[in-house]
Each structure stands twice: as C-alpha cells, then as structure tokens.
Scaffold this motif. Structure first.
Motif, PDB file in Angstrom:
ATOM      1  N   UNK A  43       0.851  -1.198   0.000  1.00  0.00           N
ATOM      2  CA  UNK A  43       0.000   0.000   0.000  1.00  0.00           C
ATOM      3  C   UNK A  43       0.889   1.252   0.000  1.00  0.00           C
ATOM      4  N   UNK A  44       0.685   2.173  -0.935  1.00  0.00           N
ATOM      5  CA  UNK A  44       1.535   3.363  -0.999  1.00  0.00           C
ATOM      6  C   UNK A  44       1.174   4.371   0.086  1.00  0.00           C
ATOM      7  N   UNK A  45       2.188   5.041   0.608  1.00  0.00           N
ATOM      8  CA  UNK A  45       1.962   6.021   1.662  1.00  0.00           C
ATOM      9  C   UNK A  45       3.079   7.045   1.663  1.00  0.00           C
ATOM     10  N   UNK A  46       2.978   8.012   2.576  1.00  0.00           N
ATOM     11  CA  UNK A  46       3.987   9.044   2.768  1.00  0.00           C
ATOM     12  C   UNK A  46       4.289   9.183   4.256  1.00  0.00           C
ATOM     13  N   UNK A  47       5.515   9.621   4.540  1.00  0.00           N
ATOM     14  CA  UNK A  47       5.949   9.931   5.903  1.00  0.00           C
ATOM     15  C   UNK A  47       5.952  11.447   6.063  1.00  0.00           C
ATOM     16  N   UNK A  95       8.197   1.290  12.638  1.00  0.00           N
ATOM     17  CA  UNK A  95       6.886   0.718  12.948  1.00  0.00           C
ATOM     18  C   UNK A  95       5.958   0.814  11.747  1.00  0.00           C
ATOM     19  N   UNK A  96       5.961   1.952  11.080  1.00  0.00           N
ATOM     20  CA  UNK A  96       5.134   2.130   9.884  1.00  0.00           C
ATOM     21  C   UNK A  96       5.528   1.126   8.807  1.00  0.00           C
ATOM     22  N   UNK A  97       6.829   0.982   8.558  1.00  0.00           N
ATOM     23  CA  UNK A  97       7.300   0.049   7.537  1.00  0.00           C
ATOM     24  C   UNK A  97       6.964  -1.395   7.893  1.00  0.00           C
ATOM     25  N   UNK A  98       6.854  -1.695   9.182  1.00  0.00           N
ATOM     26  CA  UNK A  98       6.534  -3.074   9.586  1.00  0.00           C
ATOM     27  C   UNK A  98       5.155  -3.508   9.112  1.00  0.00           C
ATOM     28  N   UNK A  99       4.280  -2.547   8.792  1.00  0.00           N
ATOM     29  CA  UNK A  99       2.943  -2.887   8.299  1.00  0.00           C
ATOM     30  C   UNK A  99       2.966  -3.268   6.822  1.00  0.00           C
ATOM     31  N   UNK A 100       4.121  -3.102   6.152  1.00  0.00           N
ATOM     32  CA  UNK A 100       4.260  -3.516   4.764  1.00  0.00           C
ATOM     33  C   UNK A 100       4.095  -2.421   3.735  1.00  0.00           C
ATOM     34  N   UNK A 133       1.088   8.947   6.990  1.00  0.00           N
ATOM     35  CA  UNK A 133       1.563   9.195   8.352  1.00  0.00           C
ATOM     36  C   UNK A 133       1.143  10.583   8.825  1.00  0.00           C
ATOM     37  N   UNK A 134       0.747  10.644  10.083  1.00  0.00           N
ATOM     38  CA  UNK A 134       0.426  11.906  10.739  1.00  0.00           C
ATOM     39  C   UNK A 134       0.843  11.779  12.194  1.00  0.00           C
ATOM     40  N   UNK A 135       1.102  12.896  12.847  1.00  0.00           N
ATOM     41  CA  UNK A 135       1.299  12.860  14.292  1.00  0.00           C
ATOM     42  C   UNK A 135       0.625  14.053  14.929  1.00  0.00           C
ATOM     43  N   UNK A 136       0.463  13.987  16.256  1.00  0.00           N
ATOM     44  CA  UNK A 136      -0.479  14.876  16.924  1.00  0.00           C
ATOM     45  C   UNK A 136       0.096  15.328  18.259  1.00  0.00           C
ATOM     46  N   UNK A 137       0.407  16.646  18.353  1.00  0.00           N
ATOM     47  CA  UNK A 137       0.897  17.217  19.603  1.00  0.00           C
ATOM     48  C   UNK A 137      -0.037  18.257  20.176  1.00  0.00           C
ATOM     49  N   UNK A 138      -1.152  18.499  19.502  1.00  0.00           N
ATOM     50  CA  UNK A 138      -2.143  19.461  19.987  1.00  0.00           C
ATOM     51  C   UNK A 138      -3.407  19.399  19.144  1.00  0.00           C
ATOM     52  N   UNK A 188      -7.194  -1.098  11.033  1.00  0.00           N
ATOM     53  CA  UNK A 188      -6.218  -2.081  10.551  1.00  0.00           C
ATOM     54  C   UNK A 188      -4.794  -1.598  10.787  1.00  0.00           C
ATOM     55  N   UNK A 189      -4.558  -0.298  10.606  1.00  0.00           N
ATOM     56  CA  UNK A 189      -3.221   0.221  10.882  1.00  0.00           C
ATOM     57  C   UNK A 189      -2.853   0.009  12.337  1.00  0.00           C
ATOM     58  N   UNK A 190      -3.763   0.353  13.254  1.00  0.00           N
ATOM     59  CA  UNK A 190      -3.442   0.253  14.676  1.00  0.00           C
ATOM     60  C   UNK A 190      -3.163  -1.198  15.067  1.00  0.00           C
ATOM     61  N   UNK A 191      -3.952  -2.129  14.534  1.00  0.00           N
ATOM     62  CA  UNK A 191      -3.726  -3.544  14.834  1.00  0.00           C
ATOM     63  C   UNK A 191      -2.374  -4.004  14.297  1.00  0.00           C
ATOM     64  N   UNK A 192      -2.024  -3.580  13.082  1.00  0.00           N
ATOM     65  CA  UNK A 192      -0.745  -3.976  12.494  1.00  0.00           C
ATOM     66  C   UNK A 192       0.420  -3.347  13.243  1.00  0.00           C
ATOM     67  N   UNK A 193       0.259  -2.081  13.640  1.00  0.00           N
ATOM     68  CA  UNK A 193       1.326  -1.398  14.376  1.00  0.00           C
ATOM     69  C   UNK A 193       1.557  -2.053  15.726  1.00  0.00           C
ATOM     70  N   UNK A 194       0.496  -2.572  16.318  1.00  0.00           N
ATOM     71  CA  UNK A 194       0.602  -3.210  17.628  1.00  0.00           C
ATOM     72  C   UNK A 194       1.417  -4.505  17.558  1.00  0.00           C
ATOM     73  N   UNK A 195       1.467  -5.131  16.399  1.00  0.00           N
ATOM     74  CA  UNK A 195       2.295  -6.330  16.238  1.00  0.00           C
ATOM     75  C   UNK A 195       3.779  -5.990  16.330  1.00  0.00           C
ATOM     76  N   UNK A 196       4.126  -4.744  15.988  1.00  0.00           N
ATOM     77  CA  UNK A 196       5.520  -4.294  16.050  1.00  0.00           C
ATOM     78  C   UNK A 196       5.871  -3.775  17.437  1.00  0.00           C
TER      79      UNK A 196
END
Length: 479
Positions: free
Chosen positions: A86-90, A122-127, A183-188, A238-246
């Motif tokens: 699956x294509x994505x961006x960081x 962790x992101x890459x571990x999802x494939x 990918x996204x992250x959240x500080x506020x 699905x992302x959260x479940x896959x990330x939890x495996x890592x």
C-alpha cells in the motif's frame, strides 16, 4: 486529475475541488481493500506504486502537499504485513533514512537522516510502500500548513481553504485520493485537525500506544503521538492492529483488530462549547448536535457533560508550546547546517519570545497541566465517551492563520479555532475525528470528535464503524 468549479454560496468565489481517483490499479480502494487485491494477485505492488506516483504528481501540482518524492519507492517489511504494497507518505518531521527532515522550516538546511526514526520502522513493519515525505507547518506548531514564503498546502475540497495542520500535507494527499493512508502525528490536534478539514478519519492514539517519540520522552509531558489519517474507519483500525504487532505497550489493554460496530450501547457525554470559552459556530454546532441525535436513534444515551479544566489551561498550553519553540531555537544546530533562530517564522518566534518573558512560570505550568487528568477523569464519571467538535469553527480560508499574521492577532485566532483538541494531548488519552454527515453550505467537511479514557481505542473505533455504516461519510467525488 478531476477538478470542479462552482460558485461558493454567499461569497461569489469559484470553488475548486481536486481529486485524482481514476480507473487504475488503486481505483476507489482503501488501504485494506488495496492490500487484499495485492494479496490476491489482481494488481502488483509495482503497478500500485507506479499509479500512485502518477496520482501524487497530479494532485501535488494543485495542492503542494509533498516535500520530497522518492525516486525509487521504499517497500516495507519483506515478510508482508497488513498493508503490504500500500503506498503512503511519511510526514517531514520524522526521519526516513537517506532523506532530509526539514520540519517545515526555512531556518536551516536539513541533513539526510542516517537512520529511520522508531516510528518509521513501525510504519514500515505494516508492509507499506513509502513514496516520499509530506509538508507540515514549521515544527508542527500551526493548525494550518502555511508559510511566510512558499505556497501553502491547499484543501482538496476547496483549494482556497486550509488543509489543516500540522499533518496538512498527508491529509491533502489522502483526501484527494493520491494514497489511501499517510503518516500523521499529533501534539495538539495535528492528526484530528487536518482530518476534520479534509473529511478524513483521524485517530489520535493513547500516549504510548505507538512507539514513543525520542524527543517527547525527554519532556516533562510527552504530548506527541504518531498515527495515520485515512478515508475509512477500517483503515485506521487495521493500521493500529498492524502497528501493535511491532510495538505492544504492556501498560495498555491490547486493541487487536476492530472490524465493525460494537454491540454495547454507550453513555455519551455531549460537549458543544469549549472549556476555554470559545463558542462553537452554528455550522459546527449543528453537525455535532445532529451526530448526537443519530447516536440516540442508534440506541446510545446522550447527556450534556462539563469538562471543568483549570481556566489557565489555554495559557499554560501556549506556554508549554513556547518552551518547545525555545528548545528548538537553542538546539536547532543539531537538525542541519546554518540554523538561525531569527529565521523561524512569526508563530515560532512569537511563541519563543513569549516563553522567554515567562519562563520562570514553567514548573507551575507543568504542575497545572498534569492535573488536567483529574478534571478529564471527572468528566467521564457516568460516561463511556465524550462527543464534541474537533474545532470551534469551520475550516478557514488560506491566510486567516498564516504565520505572517501579526503574532497577537494570530494567537487570538488560533485559540478561537483550536479549542477542543489539546486536552487529549496533555492527558494522553485517545480521540478520533470523524467526518460529520453534513458539510458546510459551501461544501467543506466538518469534523466531530469522540474522546475516551486511556486505552479506549477499541470503543472509539467500534463507535466510528457504527456511524460510518449508518451513513457513509461525504465523498469528495460528489463535492
């Protein structure tokens, strides 16, 4: 690329909508559907990467969402993964080996990263297949992805409006159909705000649910957590479940794979106006109250709730962000060459200068912010989740929150807009932004937010699945 233009109601302005959905290897599939098609051999990862790159080029020409394109796509875990191919961006505040990490700033020249950040692994571990990095406002401080110099990231639903921030580049690409998740992250609010602006699902996980940020661990309160923005609830689940495996945080209950609505009827607290005193505008208020009525129709119990946080919370949070800007100014040489804190943008400089005048208050500020968890816990007595707006008013036009606006005016505008999301960052609790069933009169999405107790991602996702099934989220293809 498909665009549409129409007169925005009441303003006489041409509204341009941009999406790049087409009949190619990606089609209309979300990440779960695309990964399944790859596993079945209907399309290959190479075909998907090629077609996604073409979509990205088309979308980026109008949205300016990409910071760096990878010449050769970087494929994830060779053993597969839930999102294999699956294509994505960081997001460009997170290291990807060999690429510079610019943090959205013109104050320095970034060096190529020597290694992947922990979350990148962790992101890459999802494939996933990484195609590049997305733009963000300087150091992620702003709720809009705009700059003093250079083009802003544009909202694909209406290119004259903000895509939100700080994960605005990621949200714009996903909303436009260039990639299914990013990918996204959240500080506020930086996952939930752009999700609300761009009509996406944006889950901010519990603190520590995804692998901790190295810088955040060194701060008195770690407010930043990583995740993704997506177009469907099942992709976020699905992302959260896959990330939890890592990375499995033993201090939190496991989420596992959530695949649909829950059976339990919930007690939902309704919070329409912000605890910081900012009044919610009529379009947002209507979207939230309509969501409450839908929940009642589905059998949930909805009652008004009060979040009685310290009246000084807003000023304290600004002070904390000012401390972050101060620390960046003091340590910026580690990011790259030629760092000059005087070249930081107006918002970053204003936050830093305000902190320098008030730095002696830092211990008291941190103590009060940490006590916010007590007020948050009190609001949940008798409630399972809390429903609120994501933002106090609908998505503003570009320029309204630009860093070139004088600092005092800009901060006043930000506080009147970002009035709900920061509490979850301070307390470390999960919350999710979902598209409301309705859009604004001129066709922009409106986000509604559900917040939970620590570790309650499963409850939030089950409720999100139920709302998505009850009424599909508005589609940009019909905008």
């Amino acid at each position: 690329m498909t665009t549409s233009e129409e007169q925005s109601q009441g303003r006489g302005e041409a509204r341009t909508t941009v999406h790049v959905f087409r009949d190619d290897a990606l089609g209309d599939l979300d990440a779960v559907g695309l990964a399944a098609a790859i596993r079945r051999g209907e399309v290959s990862p190479a075909e998907v990467a090629k077609d996604a790159a073409a979509r990205v080029r088309d979308a980026d020409a109008r949205l300016d969402a990409v910071q760096v394109h990878l010449d050769i796509p970087a494929h994830g875990a060779p053993g597969g993964g839930a999102f294999a191919g699956v294509p994505t961006f960081v997001k460009d505040n997170t290291d990807f080996a060999g690429l510079p990490t610019g943090h959205g700033s013109a104050a320095f020249r970034p060096r190529p990263a020597r290694r992947h950040a922990a979350f990148t692994r962790q992101l890459l571990s999802t494939g996933v297949t990484v195609l590049g990095k997305t733009r963000l406002p300087e150091f992620g401080f702003s709720p809009t992805t705009e700059y003093e110099e250079g083009p802003p990231v544009r909202n694909p639903w209406n290119t004259g409006h903000s895509a939100g921030g700080s994960s605005g580049g990621s949200a714009a690409l996903v909303a436009a159909g260039a990639v299914p998740v990013a990918h996204a992250n959240d500080g506020g609010g930086s996952i939930r705000i752009p999700a609300a602006c761009c009509g996406l699902v944006g889950l901010k996980p519990t603190r520590g649910r995804t692998v901790p940020n190295a810088q955040g661990r060194q701060l008195p309160i770690d407010i930043v957590v990583d995740g993704v923005v997506s177009r469907t609830v099942r992709d976020s689940a699905a992302f959260l479940a896959a990330a939890e495996l890592h990375h499995r945080n033993a201090k939190l209950p496991s989420v596992g794979l959530v695949e649909g609505p829950g059976k339990r009827r919930l007690r939902v607290g309704l919070l329409v106006d912000s605890p910081n005193g900012a009044r919610t505008d009529e379009d947002t208020r209507a979207a939230v109250t309509e969501t409450a009525r839908r929940l009642e129709r589905l059998g949930h119990t909805v009652t008004p709730v009060e979040l009685a946080i310290d009246p000084r919370f807003t000023g304290d949070f600004l002070t904390y962000w000012g401390m972050l800007s101060f620390l960046i100014g003091a340590t910026g040489r580690t990011m790259g060459t030629g760092f000059d804190r005087h070249r930081m943008d107006g918002l970053s400089r204003g936050l830093r200068e305000t902190y320098v005048r008030n730095w002696r208050n830092t211990p008291a500020v941190v103590r009060r912010l940490k006590r916010t968890r007590e007020a948050y816990a009190a609001a949940f007595r008798g409630q399972d989740v809390i429903l609120s707006p994501v933002l106090a008013h609908t998505t503003p036009p570009l320029g309204h929150l630009a860093p070139s606006v004088p600092y005092a005016t800009l901060v006043e505008r930000i506080l009147a807009y970002v009035a709900f999301t920061p509490v979850n960052n301070v307390v470390g609790t999960p919350s999710i932004s979902l598209p409301a069933a309705s859009t604004t009169p001129d066709g922009l999405p409106i986000g509604v937010m559900f917040s939970g107790r620590p570790g309650a991602e499963r409850t939030l996702l089950e409720l999100a699945f139920e709302l998505e099934a009850d009424r599909p989220f508005p589609s940009i293809k019909n905008a």
